[in-house]
Design a protein around this motif. Sequence first.
Motif, PDB file in Angstrom:
ATOM      1  N   ASP A 105     -21.577  -0.744  -1.996  1.00 14.02           N
ATOM      2  CA  ASP A 105     -20.316  -0.291  -1.401  1.00 14.02           C
ATOM      3  C   ASP A 105     -19.624  -1.483  -0.730  1.00 14.02           C
ATOM      4  O   ASP A 105     -20.281  -2.279  -0.060  1.00 14.02           O
ATOM      5  CB  ASP A 105     -20.679   0.766  -0.338  1.00 14.02           C
ATOM      6  N   ASN A 106     -18.328  -1.606  -0.936  1.00 13.16           N
ATOM      7  CA  ASN A 106     -17.593  -2.613  -0.155  1.00 13.16           C
ATOM      8  C   ASN A 106     -16.284  -2.019   0.332  1.00 13.16           C
ATOM      9  O   ASN A 106     -15.732  -1.113  -0.266  1.00 13.16           O
ATOM     10  CB  ASN A 106     -17.405  -3.912  -0.942  1.00 13.16           C
ATOM     11  N   TYR A 107     -15.811  -2.574   1.449  1.00 17.68           N
ATOM     12  CA  TYR A 107     -14.730  -1.935   2.198  1.00 17.68           C
ATOM     13  C   TYR A 107     -13.619  -2.939   2.508  1.00 17.68           C
ATOM     14  O   TYR A 107     -13.879  -4.134   2.726  1.00 17.68           O
ATOM     15  CB  TYR A 107     -15.318  -1.405   3.515  1.00 17.68           C
ATOM     16  N   GLY A 108     -12.425  -2.434   2.546  1.00 24.10           N
ATOM     17  CA  GLY A 108     -11.295  -3.259   2.976  1.00 24.10           C
ATOM     18  C   GLY A 108     -10.038  -2.420   2.999  1.00 24.10           C
ATOM     19  O   GLY A 108     -10.055  -1.257   2.607  1.00 24.10           O
ATOM     20  N   LEU A 109      -8.960  -3.013   3.472  1.00 22.80           N
ATOM     21  CA  LEU A 109      -7.680  -2.296   3.459  1.00 22.80           C
ATOM     22  C   LEU A 109      -6.547  -3.301   3.388  1.00 22.80           C
ATOM     23  O   LEU A 109      -6.669  -4.414   3.905  1.00 22.80           O
ATOM     24  CB  LEU A 109      -7.545  -1.371   4.668  1.00 22.80           C
ATOM     25  N   SER A 110      -5.474  -2.880   2.709  1.00 22.57           N
ATOM     26  CA  SER A 110      -4.364  -3.795   2.444  1.00 22.57           C
ATOM     27  C   SER A 110      -3.817  -4.424   3.716  1.00 22.57           C
ATOM     28  O   SER A 110      -3.464  -5.603   3.724  1.00 22.57           O
ATOM     29  CB  SER A 110      -3.196  -3.059   1.794  1.00 22.57           C
ATOM     30  N   GLU A 111      -3.716  -3.617   4.773  1.00 19.25           N
ATOM     31  CA  GLU A 111      -3.018  -4.086   5.965  1.00 19.25           C
ATOM     32  C   GLU A 111      -3.671  -5.310   6.598  1.00 19.25           C
ATOM     33  O   GLU A 111      -3.022  -6.069   7.304  1.00 19.25           O
ATOM     34  CB  GLU A 111      -2.931  -2.959   7.009  1.00 19.25           C
ATOM     35  N   GLY A 169      -7.159  -6.494   2.140  1.00 18.15           N
ATOM     36  CA  GLY A 169      -7.536  -5.846   0.885  1.00 18.15           C
ATOM     37  C   GLY A 169      -9.054  -5.811   0.863  1.00 18.15           C
ATOM     38  O   GLY A 169      -9.690  -5.882   1.925  1.00 18.15           O
ATOM     39  N   PRO A 170      -9.690  -5.742  -0.328  1.00 16.41           N
ATOM     40  CA  PRO A 170     -11.151  -5.824  -0.339  1.00 16.41           C
ATOM     41  C   PRO A 170     -11.559  -7.179   0.250  1.00 16.41           C
ATOM     42  O   PRO A 170     -10.764  -8.115   0.246  1.00 16.41           O
ATOM     43  CB  PRO A 170     -11.493  -5.746  -1.829  1.00 16.41           C
ATOM     44  N   GLU A 192     -12.794   3.908  -1.481  1.00 17.08           N
ATOM     45  CA  GLU A 192     -12.859   5.316  -1.041  1.00 17.08           C
ATOM     46  C   GLU A 192     -14.306   5.593  -0.605  1.00 17.08           C
ATOM     47  O   GLU A 192     -15.228   4.842  -0.960  1.00 17.08           O
ATOM     48  CB  GLU A 192     -12.451   6.264  -2.170  1.00 17.08           C
ATOM     49  N   ARG A 250     -11.992   9.733   7.978  1.00 10.86           N
ATOM     50  CA  ARG A 250     -10.844   9.112   8.624  1.00 10.86           C
ATOM     51  C   ARG A 250     -10.353  10.071   9.702  1.00 10.86           C
ATOM     52  O   ARG A 250     -10.461  11.288   9.541  1.00 10.86           O
ATOM     53  CB  ARG A 250      -9.710   8.885   7.616  1.00 10.86           C
ATOM     54  N   ASP A 301     -10.284   4.681  10.216  1.00  8.94           N
ATOM     55  CA  ASP A 301     -11.602   4.884   9.598  1.00  8.94           C
ATOM     56  C   ASP A 301     -12.674   4.978  10.672  1.00  8.94           C
ATOM     57  O   ASP A 301     -12.673   4.199  11.626  1.00  8.94           O
ATOM     58  CB  ASP A 301     -11.928   3.716   8.648  1.00  8.94           C
ATOM     59  N   SER A 310       0.872  -1.172   0.000  1.00 10.32           N
ATOM     60  CA  SER A 310       0.000   0.000   0.000  1.00 10.32           C
ATOM     61  C   SER A 310       0.906   1.218   0.000  1.00 10.32           C
ATOM     62  O   SER A 310       1.878   1.275   0.756  1.00 10.32           O
ATOM     63  CB  SER A 310      -0.915  -0.052   1.212  1.00 10.32           C
ATOM     64  N   GLY A 341      -6.898  -3.908  -4.856  1.00 11.42           N
ATOM     65  CA  GLY A 341      -8.246  -3.878  -5.437  1.00 11.42           C
ATOM     66  C   GLY A 341      -8.430  -4.808  -6.631  1.00 11.42           C
ATOM     67  O   GLY A 341      -9.377  -5.593  -6.670  1.00 11.42           O
ATOM     68  N   VAL A 345     -18.111   4.131   5.569  1.00 13.80           N
ATOM     69  CA  VAL A 345     -17.043   4.981   6.106  1.00 13.80           C
ATOM     70  C   VAL A 345     -17.042   6.301   5.342  1.00 13.80           C
ATOM     71  O   VAL A 345     -16.943   6.303   4.115  1.00 13.80           O
ATOM     72  CB  VAL A 345     -15.674   4.277   5.985  1.00 13.80           C
TER      73      VAL A 345
HETATM   74  O1  DLL Z   1      -8.635   0.380  -0.806  1.00 17.27           O
HETATM   75  C1  DLL Z   1      -8.819  -2.003  -0.527  1.00 17.27           C
HETATM   76  C2  DLL Z   1     -10.055  -2.029  -1.350  1.00 17.27           C
HETATM   77  C3  DLL Z   1      -9.961  -2.178  -2.717  1.00 17.27           C
HETATM   78  C4  DLL Z   1     -11.299  -1.961  -0.747  1.00 17.27           C
HETATM   79  C5  DLL Z   1     -11.079  -2.254  -3.467  1.00 17.27           C
HETATM   80  C6  DLL Z   1     -12.444  -2.036  -1.505  1.00 17.27           C
HETATM   81  C7  DLL Z   1     -12.350  -2.189  -2.882  1.00 17.27           C
HETATM   82  P1  DLL Z   1      -6.031   0.475   0.660  1.00 17.27           P
HETATM   83  O2  DLL Z   1      -5.520   1.019  -0.605  1.00 17.27           O
HETATM   84  O3  DLL Z   1      -5.059  -0.084   1.639  1.00 17.27           O
HETATM   85  O4  DLL Z   1      -7.019  -0.720   0.370  1.00 17.27           O
HETATM   86  O5  DLL Z   1      -6.890   1.608   1.338  1.00 17.27           O
HETATM   87  C8  DLL Z   1      -7.616   1.354   2.511  1.00 17.27           C
HETATM   88  O6  DLL Z   1      -9.266   3.008   1.867  1.00 17.27           O
HETATM   89  O7  DLL Z   1      -8.591   2.433   5.328  1.00 17.27           O
HETATM   90  C9  DLL Z   1     -10.329   3.432   3.918  1.00 17.27           C
HETATM   91  O8  DLL Z   1      -9.867   4.667   4.416  1.00 17.27           O
HETATM   92  C10 DLL Z   1     -10.465   3.504   2.407  1.00 17.27           C
HETATM   93  N1  DLL Z   1     -11.587   2.663   1.958  1.00 17.27           N
HETATM   94  C11 DLL Z   1     -11.557   1.427   1.440  1.00 17.27           C
HETATM   95  N2  DLL Z   1     -12.809   1.013   1.116  1.00 17.27           N
HETATM   96  C12 DLL Z   1     -13.647   2.017   1.459  1.00 17.27           C
HETATM   97  C13 DLL Z   1     -15.063   2.220   1.393  1.00 17.27           C
HETATM   98  C14 DLL Z   1      -8.181  -0.655  -0.348  1.00 17.27           C
HETATM   99  N3  DLL Z   1     -15.884   1.317   0.875  1.00 17.27           N
HETATM  100  C15 DLL Z   1      -8.381   2.591   2.915  1.00 17.27           C
HETATM  101  N4  DLL Z   1     -15.554   3.391   1.881  1.00 17.27           N
HETATM  102  C16 DLL Z   1      -9.284   2.339   4.103  1.00 17.27           C
HETATM  103  C17 DLL Z   1     -14.740   4.329   2.405  1.00 17.27           C
HETATM  104  C18 DLL Z   1     -12.867   3.059   2.012  1.00 17.27           C
HETATM  105  N5  DLL Z   1     -13.419   4.213   2.467  1.00 17.27           N
END
Ligand code: DLL
Length: 434
Positions: free
Chosen positions: A233-239, A242-243, A213, A326, A302, A91, A141, A323
């Motif tokens: 909407d779907n959420y995740g983070l690399s650490e 990921g998604p 985002e 932040r 978040d 990331s 992603g 979310v």
């Molecule tokens: O953004 C993983 C991802 C990829 C999630 C594709 C969903 C789809 P990073 O680049 O590590 O990973 O960024 C993570 O992005 O802590 C949030 O602040 C923000 N974020 C991710 N999904 C959402 C969401 C990917 N659905 C950081 N709504 C996280 C709001 C999001 N913020």
Amino acid sequence: MAIWNAEYESMPQEKLRELQLRRLQATVSWVYDRVPYYKGALAAAGVRPKDIKTLADVARLPFTDKATMRDTYPFGLFAVPLDDVVRIHSSSGTTGKPIVVGYTKGDIATWTELTARVASAAGVGRADRAQMAFGYGMFTGGFGMHYGLERCGATVIPASAGNTERHLMMMQDFDTTVLVSTPSYALYMAEVGQKIGVDFASLPLRLGLFGAEPCSEAARKEIEEKLHIRVTDNYGLSEVMGPGVSGECECQCGLHINEDHFLCEIVDPATGEVLPSGAAGELVITPLTKEAFPVLRYRTHDITRIHCDPCECGRTLARMEKVRQRTDDMLIIRGVNIFPSQIEDVLFKIEQIRPHYLIVVDRKHGMDDIEVRIEVAEEVFSDIMADMQAFIRHVAERLHAVIGLNVKVTLVEPGTIERTAGKAKRVLDNREGC
Ligand code: DLL
């Protein structure tokens, strides 16, 4: 729509908590035995694996944050030899070295299962053609969603990020039904499509699988109207993977967390104290099944809320609210705390404003200044000067009413604010180093 993995996604809550506890205990032992950093951090916190007797004991574990990951760059937190790692991602962050995360074969299988759940909950199935607009690189992603979509049986079109006109061509020629992207890129696609004459209403495109985002309700509505699709909407983070951490089902009322794989807490961002159920605060995540890159209590920054009310879809998994903020997004301007999402909410309610804006913060002669650059519909520009000034005043007053500060509002021509194929950059803070 059927539930992808009903055994886990609809597990009675009591059984789910038991499973989480067993997996938490195994994870703490795993990191204690295999990651010297965690052995030290657990010793410093006075906790041994056998001390974890209830789920509430998670609060005794040390937090992990981005700084820890940077300090152990690149592989210091890996819990398996590199020979057992089949993939790495990273990331980028904003400063310094990236954070490197690794996956074993087993981790990839879990990740695939969880992104399949997210896609399927949103409504993706075998009959879909899913066009990927996330990048296939170090960003999680592209590859993360790709595997889950394939697992669902959808036909994946791995177009990757960028080249918007090519995307639009493929969308028409391949009868794409699902678009996978950031919400801001979807808006940009709608804009380019409109310019080159794409008739979205006549396309089979029906669903947006958006994430990475924030996406406000106003942005959701706007994309739904422009692309003629349903937006999820779907959420995740690399650490933490990921998604695949959480995603909306077809009820669109919160993102179901894959709780059998992630233990989530909400803490007070200032003190780190665990907050009661339903309170808003910082999301802290402990993945429960990671092999290569296990993490204890990751501070996501978040802000959200979690609740366990039953959902009409039949899933028993808790839901998190979208979310929008932040903790590290917060701007302090002349002593006033402002979140960019507050500004966005005002702008999106004003009809003539396009969904592209930039917040610029400066410090002049020791004073903070905030400017909001907005793109407006052509007709605002062609208005007579007095009308344009009245419009600017109106926007500034609405912003003042919400954030309590005088904001300089600047109108810019449509198309002038930078678009990206990834995450939109909404704030330019020029004060650093002032
Ligand atoms: O953004 C993983 C991802 C990829 C999630 C594709 C969903 C789809 P990073 O680049 O590590 O990973 O960024 C993570 O992005 O802590 C949030 O602040 C923000 N974020 C991710 N999904 C959402 C969401 C990917 N659905 C950081 N709504 C996280 C709001 C999001 N913020």
